[in-house]
Design a protein around this motif. Structure first.
Motif, short mmCIF file in Angstrom:
data_model
loop_
_atom_site.label_atom_id
_atom_site.label_comp_id
_atom_site.label_asym_id
_atom_site.label_seq_id
_atom_site.Cartn_x
_atom_site.Cartn_y
_atom_site.Cartn_z
N LEU A 2 -30.12 49.50 -10.93
CA LEU A 2 -29.62 50.78 -10.48
C LEU A 2 -30.68 51.71 -11.12
O LEU A 2 -31.28 52.85 -10.40
CB LEU A 2 -28.37 51.24 -10.92
CG LEU A 2 -27.20 50.52 -9.84
CD1 LEU A 2 -25.80 50.71 -10.43
CD2 LEU A 2 -27.21 51.12 -8.55
N GLN A 42 -28.25 50.88 -2.89
CA GLN A 42 -27.80 51.33 -4.21
C GLN A 42 -26.02 50.87 -4.09
O GLN A 42 -25.41 50.77 -5.14
CB GLN A 42 -27.66 52.91 -4.39
CG GLN A 42 -29.00 53.10 -4.79
CD GLN A 42 -29.75 54.74 -4.78
OE1 GLN A 42 -29.09 55.31 -3.83
NE2 GLN A 42 -30.17 55.24 -5.78
N ALA A 45 -25.11 47.61 -4.71
CA ALA A 45 -25.66 47.08 -6.24
C ALA A 45 -24.13 47.75 -7.25
O ALA A 45 -23.80 46.96 -8.10
CB ALA A 45 -26.72 47.68 -6.87
N VAL A 46 -23.65 49.00 -6.74
CA VAL A 46 -22.52 49.51 -7.42
C VAL A 46 -21.29 48.29 -7.27
O VAL A 46 -20.49 48.08 -8.16
CB VAL A 46 -22.30 50.78 -7.23
CG1 VAL A 46 -20.96 51.21 -7.71
CG2 VAL A 46 -23.56 51.69 -7.67
N ARG A 47 -21.05 48.19 -5.96
CA ARG A 47 -20.08 47.24 -5.48
C ARG A 47 -20.28 45.84 -6.26
O ARG A 47 -19.22 45.23 -6.87
CB ARG A 47 -19.89 47.16 -4.14
CG ARG A 47 -19.11 47.97 -3.48
CD ARG A 47 -18.85 47.76 -1.89
NE ARG A 47 -20.27 47.08 -1.17
CZ ARG A 47 -21.13 48.07 -0.62
NH1 ARG A 47 -20.61 49.23 -0.34
NH2 ARG A 47 -22.09 47.49 0.08
N SER A 48 -21.26 45.46 -6.28
CA SER A 48 -21.65 43.74 -7.20
C SER A 48 -21.48 43.91 -8.49
O SER A 48 -20.88 43.05 -9.08
CB SER A 48 -23.00 43.37 -6.54
OG SER A 48 -23.99 44.05 -7.35
N ARG A 49 -21.47 45.16 -9.16
CA ARG A 49 -21.17 45.52 -10.46
C ARG A 49 -19.97 45.54 -10.92
O ARG A 49 -19.48 44.99 -11.84
CB ARG A 49 -22.06 46.77 -10.84
CG ARG A 49 -22.39 46.88 -12.16
CD ARG A 49 -22.92 48.14 -12.38
NE ARG A 49 -24.14 48.51 -13.31
CZ ARG A 49 -24.53 49.56 -13.83
NH1 ARG A 49 -24.11 50.52 -13.15
NH2 ARG A 49 -25.44 49.54 -14.80
N ARG A 50 -19.03 46.01 -10.08
CA ARG A 50 -17.62 46.14 -10.18
C ARG A 50 -17.03 44.58 -9.99
O ARG A 50 -15.86 44.60 -10.42
CB ARG A 50 -17.00 46.99 -9.11
CG ARG A 50 -17.50 48.56 -9.52
CD ARG A 50 -16.75 49.38 -8.62
NE ARG A 50 -17.41 50.66 -8.74
CZ ARG A 50 -17.32 51.48 -7.67
NH1 ARG A 50 -16.71 51.33 -6.62
NH2 ARG A 50 -17.72 52.81 -8.13
N ARG A 51 -17.49 43.82 -9.11
CA ARG A 51 -17.07 42.38 -9.09
C ARG A 51 -17.11 41.56 -10.31
O ARG A 51 -17.87 41.66 -10.88
CB ARG A 51 -17.65 41.52 -7.78
CG ARG A 51 -17.40 42.05 -6.68
CD ARG A 51 -18.09 41.17 -5.56
NE ARG A 51 -18.32 42.27 -4.37
CZ ARG A 51 -19.42 42.00 -3.86
NH1 ARG A 51 -20.23 41.05 -3.74
NH2 ARG A 51 -19.84 42.82 -2.56
N SER A 52 -15.90 40.80 -10.62
CA SER A 52 -16.08 39.99 -11.76
C SER A 52 -16.52 38.42 -11.27
O SER A 52 -16.54 38.10 -10.19
CB SER A 52 -14.51 39.79 -12.26
OG SER A 52 -13.70 39.18 -11.50
#
Length: 66
Positions: A2, A42, A45-52
Motif C-alpha cells: 500500500l 489499492q 489490497a485493503v480488502r485482502s488485508r482484512r481477510r484472515s
C-alpha cells in the motif's frame, strides 16, 4: 504494498497536473486510466488485508480402502 501504491498515485497526480498545464490531452487521458487501475488495486489490497488466513491443513496421501 500500500505505501508503494500511494507513492505511485502521488507521482501520477503530479504528472497529471503538469500535463494539464502543458495541455497534453492524450497524456491526461492515459494518466486518468492508470489512476483508475491503481485505485482499484489499492482497494483490492485493503480488502485482502482484512481477510484472515484460512487453514487448509497439511495434505495427506490417499489410502485405498478396497
Amino acid at each position: 504494498m500500500l505505501p508503494r501504491l500511494e507513492e505511485v498515485e502521488t507521482d501520477l497526480i503530479m504528472r497529471r497536473k503538469r500535463a494539464e498545464e502543458e495541455q497534453w490531452l492524450g497524456e491526461i487521458e492515459g494518466i486518468d486510466l492508470t489512476l483508475t487501475f491503481l485505485r482499484t488495486k489499492q482497494a483490492e489490497a485493503v480488502r485482502s488485508r482484512r481477510r484472515s488466513a484460512v487453514d487448509l491443513g497439511l495434505p495427506r496421501p490417499r489410502t485405498d480402502r478396497n
